[in-house]
Design a protein around this motif. Sequence first.
Motif, short mmCIF file in Angstrom:
data_model
loop_
_atom_site.label_atom_id
_atom_site.label_comp_id
_atom_site.label_asym_id
_atom_site.label_seq_id
_atom_site.Cartn_x
_atom_site.Cartn_y
_atom_site.Cartn_z
N SER A 82 0.79 -1.23 0.00
CA SER A 82 0.00 0.00 0.00
C SER A 82 0.82 1.27 0.00
CB SER A 82 -0.96 0.01 1.20
OG SER A 82 -0.23 -0.12 2.41
N VAL A 83 1.93 1.32 0.76
CA VAL A 83 2.68 2.57 0.88
C VAL A 83 4.19 2.40 0.68
CG1 VAL A 83 0.98 3.69 2.36
CG2 VAL A 83 2.82 2.35 3.40
N GLY A 84 4.62 1.23 0.23
CA GLY A 84 6.04 1.03 -0.03
C GLY A 84 6.91 1.21 1.20
N VAL A 144 0.04 -6.00 -8.81
CA VAL A 144 -0.45 -6.96 -7.84
C VAL A 144 0.72 -7.65 -7.14
CG1 VAL A 144 -1.67 -9.16 -7.60
CG2 VAL A 144 -2.63 -7.34 -9.01
N ARG A 145 1.75 -7.94 -7.90
CA ARG A 145 2.89 -8.67 -7.34
C ARG A 145 3.74 -7.78 -6.44
NH1 ARG A 145 5.70 -13.30 -9.03
NH2 ARG A 145 7.91 -13.33 -8.44
N MET A 146 3.95 -6.51 -6.83
CA MET A 146 4.86 -5.63 -6.11
C MET A 146 4.16 -4.52 -5.33
SD MET A 146 7.78 -5.22 -9.08
CE MET A 146 8.83 -4.17 -8.06
N GLY A 147 2.90 -4.24 -5.65
CA GLY A 147 2.19 -3.18 -4.96
C GLY A 147 2.75 -1.81 -5.28
N MET A 148 2.74 -0.93 -4.28
CA MET A 148 3.17 0.45 -4.48
C MET A 148 4.63 0.52 -4.94
SD MET A 148 2.44 3.61 -4.57
CE MET A 148 0.83 3.73 -3.80
N ARG A 149 5.45 -0.39 -4.51
CA ARG A 149 6.85 -0.38 -4.93
C ARG A 149 6.95 -0.48 -6.45
NH1 ARG A 149 11.97 -1.44 -3.00
NH2 ARG A 149 13.38 -2.51 -4.43
N ILE A 171 2.05 11.00 -0.35
CA ILE A 171 2.61 11.51 0.91
C ILE A 171 3.08 10.35 1.77
CG2 ILE A 171 2.05 12.72 3.06
CD1 ILE A 171 0.12 14.46 1.50
N TYR A 172 2.30 9.29 1.81
CA TYR A 172 2.63 8.16 2.68
C TYR A 172 3.82 7.35 2.18
CZ TYR A 172 -1.88 8.89 5.01
OH TYR A 172 -2.94 9.41 5.71
N THR A 173 4.13 7.45 0.89
CA THR A 173 5.26 6.67 0.37
C THR A 173 6.61 7.31 0.66
OG1 THR A 173 5.26 7.75 -1.80
CG2 THR A 173 3.79 5.85 -1.51
N ALA A 174 6.62 8.57 1.07
CA ALA A 174 7.87 9.31 1.26
C ALA A 174 8.62 8.84 2.49
CB ALA A 174 7.59 10.80 1.36
N ALA A 175 9.94 9.07 2.49
CA ALA A 175 10.78 8.67 3.61
C ALA A 175 10.61 9.58 4.82
CB ALA A 175 12.25 8.68 3.18
N GLY A 217 -8.26 -0.29 -5.68
CA GLY A 217 -8.21 -1.64 -5.12
C GLY A 217 -7.81 -1.64 -3.66
N LEU A 218 -6.83 -0.81 -3.33
CA LEU A 218 -6.39 -0.67 -1.94
C LEU A 218 -7.53 -0.19 -1.06
CD1 LEU A 218 -4.41 -0.14 0.48
CD2 LEU A 218 -3.92 2.06 -0.62
N GLN A 219 -8.25 0.85 -1.50
CA GLN A 219 -9.30 1.42 -0.67
C GLN A 219 -10.48 0.46 -0.50
OE1 GLN A 219 -8.56 6.22 -1.25
NE2 GLN A 219 -10.56 5.35 -1.69
N ILE A 220 -10.80 -0.28 -1.55
CA ILE A 220 -11.88 -1.26 -1.43
C ILE A 220 -11.52 -2.31 -0.38
CG2 ILE A 220 -13.11 -3.12 -2.62
CD1 ILE A 220 -12.96 -1.37 -5.16
#
Length: 519
Positions: A34-36, A175-180, A261-265, A345-348
């Motif tokens: 979802s957020v890497g 699907v395999r790697m998601g947000m990454r 925003i959530y993916t940031a370090a 898909g994530l939110q569902i």
Amino acid sequence: MLVMLGMLAVFYAVVIGILYSTQQRSKPSFNEYSVGNRSYGPWYVAMSYANSWWPGSTFIAFFGLAAGVGVFGLYGLAYSILGVAMMYFMATRAWRWGARYNLRSQPDLLGLRFNSRPVKVVASVIGIVSLFPWVVLGMQAFGEIFRFASGDRWPVTVCLLVGLAVIVARQYWTVRMGMRGLIMTDLFQGVVAYVFSAALCLFLLSGLGGGPISFATLSRVSESVLRVPGDGGHYGPLYLLSLIFTGVIGSLCWPTSFQRIYTAAGVRAVKAGTIRTVLISGVFYTLLMLLGIAATTIPAVTANPQAGWFTVMQTYGGTWLLGLGITIVFAASMGHVDGSVQVCGLQIANDLVNSEKRNLSDARLMQVAKSSMIGYMVLAGVIAYLTFNLARLQLLAQVSYQGIVQLAVPLFLGVFWRGGNAKGAVAGMVSGFGVAMVLTFLYPDDIAGLGSLTGGILGIAVNLLVFLVVSAATGTPADERARVEEMFEIAKNPVRPAARTAQVAQPLGAPVLREQLDG
């Protein structure tokens, strides 16, 4: 035809190569999906944000707006730059709350802020519904891409089916790697879509090579091209203001944008990424619109403005330049559609299906997300086919804004103000969204009797009024006020992300450890 399809194939192969070489060998958790794991630096954040903001339909619907109407197309620049700037001001609280409470989505934050699952569910539904027109536009962009790449030899049905097959194949890696998987390819796709296109527009407008248009052409366009709605014509004086206003406040309401925003370090990565996004967007979109305005002097473009980008490429440089133009649109479309479908898909899975009473495992969450993405894509493909020849495609984008801006009241007030409660948030969003959708159905473009205001503006007014009145009437218990005060205190200082306990591979510009504080 073979040259253009070959160029698309090479680009697609590079994307798949990046995905294959950067995939994790271990099975990712849902937090990684979802957020890497909140680990990416400013350039990754900037390009990912740009991919979520500028879809391939920008080169079709919005270029067509500039090529067909003129300077009106520049309204997108005004709200985009101002809107992206909001990300800078929201970064600190949004990121720190996300890290502290392990938030995965925008509705997650709203549900936490108002301590309410109904708030979370309503916000998620509004986001998913409002994103749908953009996915439809993205699918139509794929249809246009393969129509031109095939030399107009393939029928519309085949073009849309090929486009759907391409993005579905790309979804295997999402699907395999998601947000990454999104983040790692967004950097490459963003360079092709926005840096290459800006350079190409600059080259075309420079007049090098004896092309049909240049910067000098801008001095010869007709006077009608230099008018905006409200400056004469049937639109009232409030139309342009309505579009820009909803664009500005709606920019951070998009789940795809907020998710970045959530993916940031850390907070610094978000803010630095925002500055880079403003630079990329300002240069890219300005040059694109100037090219579109100059193209109003080309008869073939004025005859079909929404195909104007491809017409200019073919007129100027033949098959090879057309192939490059098609590849640019392909890059932008892939990043935007893929990101939109992933977030929906994530939110569902995370916001609608998962709950305290039905707490799903990571494996089950990913299964729900996968099946949701497939269904969402198929439905978007059907609607894209049915509306493929709709005039003024940017109206689909405008309609979606009327819905998504209804998240602005609880989102902005919730982040910057300690007041309000869950009952007010739910009542405001439901009433505002309902008013906006009814008025948009009755008046898809504008409400002439109100100076050409749009339905979304009146929806926001109702939303805000209901939020404040209901919140004041129902009140907020002392323990809830104390909980909100604690949240705001937490946001004042750097935090240690709740789910970050090991070292991860470091992407460009983000040399952090998962135990490291933000900042």
